[in-house]
Design an enzyme around this catalytic site. Sequence first.
Site, short mmCIF file in Angstrom:
data_model
loop_
_atom_site.label_atom_id
_atom_site.label_comp_id
_atom_site.label_asym_id
_atom_site.label_seq_id
_atom_site.Cartn_x
_atom_site.Cartn_y
_atom_site.Cartn_z
N PRO A 79 -4.28 3.36 14.22
CG PRO A 79 -3.42 3.68 12.11
CD PRO A 79 -4.20 2.71 12.92
CB THR A 80 -6.20 8.78 15.98
OG1 THR A 80 -7.39 9.53 16.17
CG2 THR A 80 -5.05 9.71 15.58
NE ARG A 132 1.98 3.81 -7.56
CZ ARG A 132 1.79 3.54 -8.84
NH1 ARG A 132 0.58 3.26 -9.29
NH2 ARG A 132 2.81 3.52 -9.69
N GLY A 175 0.97 4.32 3.63
CA GLY A 175 2.07 3.54 3.06
C GLY A 175 3.19 4.41 2.52
CG LEU A 212 -3.91 8.47 10.14
CD1 LEU A 212 -3.51 7.23 9.35
CD2 LEU A 212 -2.82 8.83 11.14
CE LYS A 272 -8.03 -2.00 7.76
NZ LYS A 272 -6.65 -2.21 7.30
CE1 TYR A 301 -11.11 -0.57 5.79
CE2 TYR A 301 -11.55 0.76 7.73
CZ TYR A 301 -10.68 0.33 6.74
OH TYR A 301 -9.39 0.78 6.72
CD1 TRP A 311 -22.23 19.54 4.96
CD2 TRP A 311 -22.46 17.33 5.24
NE1 TRP A 311 -22.68 19.02 3.78
CE2 TRP A 311 -22.83 17.67 3.92
CE3 TRP A 311 -22.51 15.99 5.64
CZ2 TRP A 311 -23.27 16.71 3.01
CZ3 TRP A 311 -22.95 15.04 4.73
CH2 TRP A 311 -23.33 15.40 3.42
CG HIS A 353 -11.51 10.82 5.94
ND1 HIS A 353 -10.55 10.09 5.26
CD2 HIS A 353 -12.45 9.93 6.32
CE1 HIS A 353 -10.91 8.81 5.23
NE2 HIS A 353 -12.06 8.69 5.87
N GLY A 365 0.81 -1.22 0.00
CA GLY A 365 0.00 0.00 0.00
C GLY A 365 0.84 1.26 0.00
CB SER A 386 -9.53 1.52 10.71
OG SER A 386 -10.55 2.50 10.78
CB SER A 387 -10.37 5.02 14.96
OG SER A 387 -10.97 5.69 13.88
CB CYS A 388 -14.29 2.13 12.13
SG CYS A 388 -13.47 0.93 11.06
#
Length: 309
Positions: free
Chosen positions: A164-165, A13, A17, A167, A141, A137, A203, A180, A11, A108-110
Amino acid sequence: MEKNAKIYVAGHRGMVGSAIYRKLIATGYTNVITRSSSELDLRNQQDVIDFFESEKPEYVFLAAAKVGGIVANNTYRADFLYENLCIQNNVIQQAHKAGVKKLMFLGSSCIYPKLAPQPLKEEYLLTGLLEETNEPYAIAKIAGIKMADAYRAQYGCNFISVMPTNLYGYNDNYHPQNSHVLPALIRKFHEAKVNGSPEVTIWGSGSPMREFLFADDLADACYFLMQNFNEAGFVNIGTGHDLTIKDLALLIKKIIGFEGALIFDSSKPDGTPRKLMDVSKLNALGWKHKIELEEGIQLAYKDFLAKHI
């Protein structure tokens, strides 16, 4: 990791990564290997088998994933679950088969329960229901974290996981619909300034709180943990500090130099009220972030101007 060790960054790119790749090169590593998705389809088991058998990497950073915002996650639920499971299943299994010395899986934080207490501690994993919109997702993870632990338990593999939180940074996604919140605001304020708009609409109410980590700080933490962490479970990576979306917007407005007004559209969703990481485990290991938010946004804005204007 020896300076001449063969290190595969999956990853390379993407924002994460590419930051890990830059960190390794800057630190003096001379044998970092990469493959674009057109060169190596990590969803294809045979392709991954062939790659590991021919290249025989000694270390692996698994930063490749199918990612997207809330709309993409909720729309392509089957794709997000299937493709991410394929990627991590193939890479982790073949890393084991090839005798890789150490692998890092990025989560991921999710993965945390939607209503987990704040700040988010590593032990809160699997203690409640997930956020519905990105559940597929998150499930993928979580499976990756548990898979790394299972290979450690059964085969003695030194496979570790990090979480990670939110980013931001170089090579971020500034798409008008799919980006995001932080890169979206950079683009929105820049375009409003250029067009002489009297106001910018944001929003939601502006009250949700979010934590942000510069991607190069994440890469530094990943490198540090590859040297210093060898346990099951995972480590949160973040700053341990958050701010409201309103304060984030005011900071970006100041950096970009937009003179107009802010309008908050409360008819739009706010999302989760807060997602703050507990980083006491990481800090106790000896790592702390270096790039504060204002400096990081200035760096990201310069990158946006260089690549998108």
